[in-house]
Design a protein around this motif. Structure first.
Motif, PDB file in Angstrom:
ATOM      1  N   VAL A  85       3.791   3.053   6.591  1.00 58.49           N
ATOM      2  CA  VAL A  85       3.038   1.927   7.132  1.00 58.49           C
ATOM      3  C   VAL A  85       1.593   2.332   7.413  1.00 58.49           C
ATOM      4  O   VAL A  85       0.668   1.553   7.188  1.00 58.49           O
ATOM      5  CB  VAL A  85       3.719   1.366   8.393  1.00 58.49           C
ATOM      6  N   GLY A  86       1.394   3.553   7.895  1.00 59.66           N
ATOM      7  CA  GLY A  86       0.028   4.019   8.138  1.00 59.66           C
ATOM      8  C   GLY A  86      -0.810   4.005   6.871  1.00 59.66           C
ATOM      9  O   GLY A  86      -1.953   3.534   6.866  1.00 59.66           O
ATOM     10  N   ASP A  87      -0.245   4.508   5.766  1.00 63.06           N
ATOM     11  CA  ASP A  87      -0.973   4.501   4.494  1.00 63.06           C
ATOM     12  C   ASP A  87      -1.228   3.073   4.007  1.00 63.06           C
ATOM     13  O   ASP A  87      -2.295   2.759   3.482  1.00 63.06           O
ATOM     14  CB  ASP A  87      -0.186   5.273   3.435  1.00 63.06           C
ATOM     15  N   TYR A  88      -0.225   2.220   4.177  1.00 60.79           N
ATOM     16  CA  TYR A  88      -0.352   0.831   3.736  1.00 60.79           C
ATOM     17  C   TYR A  88      -1.439   0.102   4.516  1.00 60.79           C
ATOM     18  O   TYR A  88      -2.303  -0.582   3.939  1.00 60.79           O
ATOM     19  CB  TYR A  88       1.004   0.146   3.905  1.00 60.79           C
ATOM     20  N   PHE A  89      -1.440   0.258   5.843  1.00 64.12           N
ATOM     21  CA  PHE A  89      -2.471  -0.381   6.658  1.00 64.12           C
ATOM     22  C   PHE A  89      -3.863   0.158   6.313  1.00 64.12           C
ATOM     23  O   PHE A  89      -4.838  -0.592   6.306  1.00 64.12           O
ATOM     24  CB  PHE A  89      -2.181  -0.163   8.145  1.00 64.12           C
ATOM     25  N   ASP A  90      -3.947   1.437   6.035  1.00 63.41           N
ATOM     26  CA  ASP A  90      -5.228   2.040   5.662  1.00 63.41           C
ATOM     27  C   ASP A  90      -5.752   1.422   4.359  1.00 63.41           C
ATOM     28  O   ASP A  90      -6.933   1.042   4.265  1.00 63.41           O
ATOM     29  CB  ASP A  90      -5.060   3.547   5.510  1.00 63.41           C
ATOM     30  N   ARG A  91      -4.879   1.305   3.359  1.00 60.71           N
ATOM     31  CA  ARG A  91      -5.279   0.680   2.095  1.00 60.71           C
ATOM     32  C   ARG A  91      -5.693  -0.769   2.317  1.00 60.71           C
ATOM     33  O   ARG A  91      -6.648  -1.257   1.709  1.00 60.71           O
ATOM     34  CB  ARG A  91      -4.133   0.734   1.074  1.00 60.71           C
ATOM     35  N   TYR A  92      -4.962  -1.439   3.180  1.00 60.07           N
ATOM     36  CA  TYR A  92      -5.235  -2.852   3.457  1.00 60.07           C
ATOM     37  C   TYR A  92      -6.618  -3.030   4.095  1.00 60.07           C
ATOM     38  O   TYR A  92      -7.404  -3.883   3.672  1.00 60.07           O
ATOM     39  CB  TYR A  92      -4.149  -3.395   4.387  1.00 60.07           C
ATOM     40  N   GLU A  93      -6.908  -2.239   5.106  1.00 56.16           N
ATOM     41  CA  GLU A  93      -8.211  -2.331   5.777  1.00 56.16           C
ATOM     42  C   GLU A  93      -9.353  -2.114   4.796  1.00 56.16           C
ATOM     43  O   GLU A  93     -10.383  -2.805   4.841  1.00 56.16           O
ATOM     44  CB  GLU A  93      -8.288  -1.310   6.908  1.00 56.16           C
ATOM     45  N   ARG A  94      -9.179  -1.129   3.895  1.00 53.36           N
ATOM     46  CA  ARG A  94     -10.244  -0.829   2.931  1.00 53.36           C
ATOM     47  C   ARG A  94     -10.346  -1.907   1.856  1.00 53.36           C
ATOM     48  O   ARG A  94     -11.447  -2.285   1.446  1.00 53.36           O
ATOM     49  CB  ARG A  94     -10.008   0.549   2.315  1.00 53.36           C
TER      50      ARG A  94
END
Length: 358
Positions: A85-94
């Motif tokens: 989820v951390g990686d997914y949220f990071d990709r989403y924000e960018r």
């Protein structure tokens, strides 16, 4: 004030609810850093997920819904959910250029001039016409109080500090709480511990069958009625019951999920029930849930006599500038998505009107 910034909307929190809200703000024409800002106190993307224990793998997460506009695909079910989820949220924000500012602590929200709100933070003050509050619950673990609690010679910890089952090897563990975390902890700890005891205030209710849309809607409606009345929200799990999967069935058959009623007191060596029955313990693990992290809203006096904030949709009835997403009926991943969209739609209507001085 020298360090005051002015925007139309402040989003406090960058978990599922905050990111959903930011997405819908941007999609409807609001520009990050110019029209709105997202403030997050966590050190990295991932909301509360980044703090989950490593043994909670993505494959064991129930009902994780994708954020709007970007699916979560190809995740390894054996990988810790915190990483996925951390990686997914990071990709989403960018991907959507949301420009989340972190780590920033929101300390207080107060009445400002000309009908605006002042959001005081660890990184200055923001003057805003509306606030989307998405601060969740992780920062407010709930610790019940029982007689003798301070005399216990063993270790007490809450789910928020649970790191995995290995640390309980050879110990006698009392797990308190009838929610999903309590059952997950017990099933994990039992193979390592010398003994486990499960204690809940009410008998657990296990749910057979799929958690379909109809069940979900009915559960959310019950929680929504509470916040409409100004009562503190209950979790959706307390309404729907616990899912009866293969692991839970085995735990019931093996006696690991042999629930005991709530004890009366805590002793230096364990816990004690009325009548004198005792269980010795080295650890008491409080899987007793969380409360909404809303102390920063206290200066606005939004709470009702019943202890909650009375809501109409996502809007605080006492102050239409304040929207709570991820609170009460929207405290699920799919609920947070819908609440973010609804809050932005309502705020657009609010901002279309002429501001009125307080």
């Amino acid at each position: 004030m020298n360090n005051t910034h002015e925007v139309e909307v402040v989003v406090a929190g960058a978990g599922q609810a905050g990111l959903s809200s930011a997405y819908h703000l941007r999609r409807t024409g609001f520009e990050p850093d110019r029209d709105f800002v997202v403030l997050d106190h966590a050190p990295a993307p991932g909301g509360a997920w980044q703090f989950r224990w490593p043994s909670l793998t993505y494959g064991r997460v129930h009902g994780m819904h994708a954020l709007p506009g970007m699916e979560l695909t190809g995740a390894d079910p054996a990988r810790p959910s915190a990483e996925v989820v951390g990686d997914y949220f990071d990709r989403y924000e960018r991907a959507f250029g949301l420009r989340v500012r972190r780590p920033v602590d929101v300390r207080a929200v107060r009445e400002g001039a000309d009908g605006r709100l002042l959001v005081e933070t660890s990184d200055g003050t923001w003057s805003t016409r509306a606030l989307i509050n998405a601060t969740g619950t992780w920062d407010r673990p709930f610790w019940p109080r029982y007689p003798g609690q301070e005399t216990f010679r063993g270790r007490q910890l809450h789910t928020a500090r649970y790191a995995g089952p290995e640390e309980f090897a050879g110990q006698r563990v009392v797990v308190v709480g009838g929610g999903a975390s309590g059952t997950q902890h017990l099933l994990e700890i039992a193979p390592y511990a010398a003994a486990t005891t499960w204690v809940t205030r009410r008998p657990p209710v296990f749910r057979e069958g799929p958690f379909d849309e109809g069940v979900g809607r009915a559960a959310v409606a019950l929680v929504e009625e509470r916040v409409r009345q100004g009562l503190p929200p209950k979790s959706v799990v307390t309404v729907t019951g616990l899912p009866l999967d293969d692991a839970v069935r085995k735990g019931l058959a093996d006696g690991v999920l042999d629930r005991q009623p709530m004890f009366e007191r805590i002793t230096p060596d364990g816990v004690e029930w009325p009548g004198g029955r005792r269980v010795d313990a080295d650890v008491i693990l409080w899987a007793t849930g969380f409360r909404a992290a809303l102390d920063h809203l206290r200066p606005l006096r939004l709470r009702e006599p019943g202890g909650g904030i009375r809501m109409e949709g996502t809007r605080a009835v006492a102050d239409p500038r304040i929207h709570l997403v991820g609170y009460g009926p929207s405290a699920s991943t799919i609920g947070a998505n819908r609440a973010g969209r609804a809050a932005v739609r309502d705020i657009r209507r609010l901002l279309a009107e002429e501001p009125v001085a307080a």
